[in-house]
Design an enzyme around this catalytic site. Sequence first.
Site, PDB file in Angstrom:
ATOM      1  N   GLY A  18     -32.662   0.070   4.440  1.00  0.00           N
ATOM      2  CA  GLY A  18     -33.598  -0.543   3.503  1.00  0.00           C
ATOM      3  C   GLY A  18     -33.933  -1.940   3.993  1.00  0.00           C
ATOM      4  CE  LYS A  53     -22.068 -14.159  -5.685  1.00  0.00           C
ATOM      5  NZ  LYS A  53     -22.258 -14.058  -4.253  1.00  0.00           N
TER       6      LYS A  53
END
Lengths: 334, 334
Positions: B17, B179
């Site tokens: 991709g 995060k």
Amino acid sequence: MENGHAGKHRVAVIGSGNWGSVASRLLASNTAKLPSFHDEVRMWVFEETLPTGEKLSESINQAHENCKYLPGIKLGTNVIADPDLESAVKDADMLVFVTPHQFVEGICKKLVGKLRPGVEAISLIKGMEIAVEKFSEATIGYREDKEAANRWAKLFTTPYFLVAIVEDIEGVELCGTLKNVVAIAAGLVDGLDMGNNTKAAIMRIGLREMRAFSKLLFPSVRDNTFFESCGVADLITTCLGGRNRRVAEAFARNGGKRSFDELEAEMLHGQKLQGVSTAREVYEVLTYHGWQELFPLLSTVHEICIGQLPPTSIVEYSEHTPNLSFVGGSTPCY
Amino acid sequence: MENGHAGKHRVAVIGSGNWGSVASRLLASNTAKLPSFHDEVRMWVFEETLPTGEKLSESINQAHENCKYLPGIKLGTNVIADPDLESAVKDADMLVFVTPHQFVEGICKKLVGKLRPGVEAISLIKGMEIAVEKFSEATIGYREDKEAANRWAKLFTTPYFLVAIVEDIEGVELCGTLKNVVAIAAGLVDGLDMGNNTKAAIMRIGLREMRAFSKLLFPSVRDNTFFESCGVADLITTCLGGRNRRVAEAFARNGGKRSFDELEAEMLHGQKLQGVSTAREVYEVLTYHGWQELFPLLSTVHEICIGQLPPTSIVEYSEHTPNLSFVGGSTPCY
């Protein structure tokens, strides 16, 4: 610290501009609540005559508001404005400096011999930003006397303003100074439109060099200090907003063709950028010790500031990224 | 790792991709230069028929360009597209996974028994972002085998993409995961219009909790890992851009009245936010160990996500800010 007047600490604020008024308000709100502090906060006012003919200090004491520098916000009835420096400080054992930095020396000279024995002082002049009632944080550096540090922290802490203490004066001070150099680097990245990924990388490399530089200069400096508010949080704030970042962005957008001096004059109306002069001072230290190659970001910022390198150099030092593992950095791969 | 074919390592990329193509291009540029690697990079292509009737893999091998997922950018003549998974990997001793995460399990099942002995693999699926030719960084976590880690770092490093290695797999992984929870907190602050000071404070507190949580779970986790790209830099990137931040901002702007599920569906077209599910998983761990009070930010994010607390709670936990000094945090003042 001697602790007179029925054992309660007395606070005086030196300065009554916008910051001084904000600080006095916060402190007065705390001293009113804390049993170990005398309610009253004396605020030394550099006297002015208002357009109405009234004196600024009188106006403050009547309205409990600084109508010139912090209009619309009540300071608290326990903030007492005093235009006489000697009288403002004579009973205080905790002094809070919030004046423009160029006045500090002159004020200190006037204070010689006028202070109570054992008086303590803190400076809010650099690095500390108290957003009015918005959640924020600060770090107080101290050496040995943890009790005094805790007293100061208690005096400033509110539910929206968290204050931590760290036993690392040099680390806290160097964070406050060096972050402005990194902010210039971040501003250059903004001006080059390199995006958040690159900016974050530059900020991190900056933080790494701040830490390594501080530890080389003062082996007592602690890694943890850089995880404190004075480290990573102030660095982020300064690299997102702040005038060092802003002027550096303009510098890069102009391809370095207009000098920092010129842009400063135009954008800051006479104020000087901390970051540019700090970068020069840091560079002198690096040169003296032969450390430039260990600190490519700090060195490159100065060389860009003086026009020796183009702004794009800020992202072009990877081939000589140093091994800072001697102060705890990782090993980059070459 | 066994190292066949005249001692040169062979790289296969699983995925073609946009990311897979960017990675193949970067890797092929490096393998062409590095003597210890075979030039060719095999890229497994999930075969598609293009509107022209041509097969995607054939088109890539003819034009040396992925006209569907990375149009206009040459991959290098040494990138060989291969629609047959087994054939793509059969000679490789270094596998690079860059597929959507939901396909990994199925692909791995197909690979059982088809790989060379001693083959190594790396996943770029989470946490690593390679900006095309813009300066950025990444961290590779490893356990014990530093030589292998260095080989991988060498394979990925370019002048604009610095790769560091740290001997702390758990720390690197947890940085990449946690995060996203902090990014939700940062997005909430954005949506509440609290400004950079508050946002930086929340990011720092988030980093502190990431570190403390990781160290409690895995005592081997190192402080230094959080100074690496995977720590502070990726945290900054994710909190400045990123979809977790963006959807959380929208959530706060709607006062929490529209659910994350609803906003996700509208804004992300079916993709799910990593941060919301990670916050739930973290909350389960915290509840299990009775640690919620130690991690007010991580806990609060989950409680906001499920509508138990309003978005404004993100800045209202100061009164129960924990003492994390047992994992190296400072002592806040209460």
